[in-house]
Design an enzyme around this catalytic site. Structure first.
Site, mmCIF file in Angstrom:
data_model
loop_
_atom_site.group_PDB
_atom_site.id
_atom_site.type_symbol
_atom_site.label_atom_id
_atom_site.label_comp_id
_atom_site.label_asym_id
_atom_site.label_seq_id
_atom_site.Cartn_x
_atom_site.Cartn_y
_atom_site.Cartn_z
ATOM 1 N N SER A 140 76.362 74.059 -5.836
ATOM 2 C CA SER A 140 76.423 75.637 -6.242
ATOM 3 C C SER A 140 77.673 76.138 -5.596
ATOM 4 C CB SER A 140 75.340 76.077 -5.337
ATOM 5 O OG SER A 140 75.673 76.396 -4.161
ATOM 6 N N TYR A 154 71.834 75.380 3.574
ATOM 7 C CA TYR A 154 71.992 75.266 2.272
ATOM 8 C C TYR A 154 73.146 75.005 1.677
ATOM 9 C CZ TYR A 154 71.864 76.713 -2.603
ATOM 10 O OH TYR A 154 72.167 76.710 -4.034
ATOM 11 N N LYS A 158 74.219 71.678 -0.391
ATOM 12 C CA LYS A 158 75.051 71.654 -1.716
ATOM 13 C C LYS A 158 76.445 70.893 -1.521
ATOM 14 C CE LYS A 158 71.842 73.300 -4.294
ATOM 15 N NZ LYS A 158 71.148 72.587 -5.488
#
Length: 250
Positions: A140, A154, A158
């Site tokens: 992402s 997160y 990623k």
């Protein structure tokens, strides 16, 4: 793009970008294996694409490693994936690092990184034997820089997907198996759009002010680069990260 039919395994197929990608692969003529934990959504998507191509469904939670091993072991012969798209993961919980703990990070890694490794290690041996393969992992924009929509755990997960992608690409390049990642910025999937609408107007304006194109991306725009990396034409592209973010990261 070359229209040689292949077998594509789409992990996290039932929603968002991966559902639209599955439709695009079906229109291209690829045979589909759709894997998702949402049985109802999986059945609906399978019924739709079955009008265009052969399709099998695997209703399993890929974070359940043993069940995933059992399900993927059923894929042999023409159903052995030559294309693997790892689209599972995500986290729309906005939280400062002071509110996180080790369990939060462990959970994020389990949802966003471990499934990528699981799918790769189970599918790549057949690709190596066949001398052909395309692997596309979803990182992402957060994994490339920072996130307006999530949290540090997160982002770390990623970023780990990027590192995993590059190492596996290096190892598999001699076998004509390419491994790449796509780092999407804010894409207006149903999940993101719902979280977006919950945010105050002033926050939305602030986020959009940081995106040069001034808007969220569409699902169709998100699919295009993934579809290319799944193609035969991508044979000289490996270990890369394609940024699809409207100029958020330049």
């Amino acid at each position: 793009m070359t229209a040689t039919p292949r077998t594509a395994l789409v992990v996290g197929a039932a929603g968002g970008i991966c559902a639209e990608l599955s439709r695009a692969l079906a229109r291209r003529g690829d045979r589909l294996v759709l894997l998702d934990s949402d049985g109802a959504a999986l059945k609906e998507l399978a019924g739709e694409v079955a009008e265009l191509t052969e399709v099998r469904t695997l209703n399993v939670d890929i974070t359940d490693v043993r069940s995933t091993e059992e399900q993927l072991a059923t894929l042999s012969g023409g159903w052995a994936p030559q294309i693997l798209v790892n689209g599972v993961g995500g986290d729309t919980r906005v939280a400062p690092v002071t509110d996180l703990d080790e369990a939060f990070l462990t959970e994020s890694l389990a949802r966003n990184v471990v499934p990528v490794l699981t799918a790769i290690r189970l599918c790549v041996p057949a690709m190596r034997r066949a001398g052909y393969g395309r692997v596309v992992n979803f990182s992402s924009a957060g994994g490339r820089t920072y996130s307006h929509f999530s949290n540090a755990a997160y982002v770390a997960a990623k970023a780990a997907v990027v590192g995993l992608t590059k190492q596996v690409a290096y190892e598999l390049a001699p076998f004509r198996v390419t491994v790449n990642a796509v780092a999407h910025g804010p894409i207006a999937t149903e999940r993101i759009a719902t979280a977006w609408e919950r945010r105050p107007a002033a926050e939305r304006e602030q986020v959009l002010s940081k995106i040069p194109v001034g808007r969220l991306g569409t699902v169709a725009e998100a699919v295009g680069s993934v579809l290319y990396l799944c193609s035969e034409e991508a044979g000289y592209t490996t270990g890369t990260v394609i940024d699809v973010n409207g100029g958020l990261l330049i």
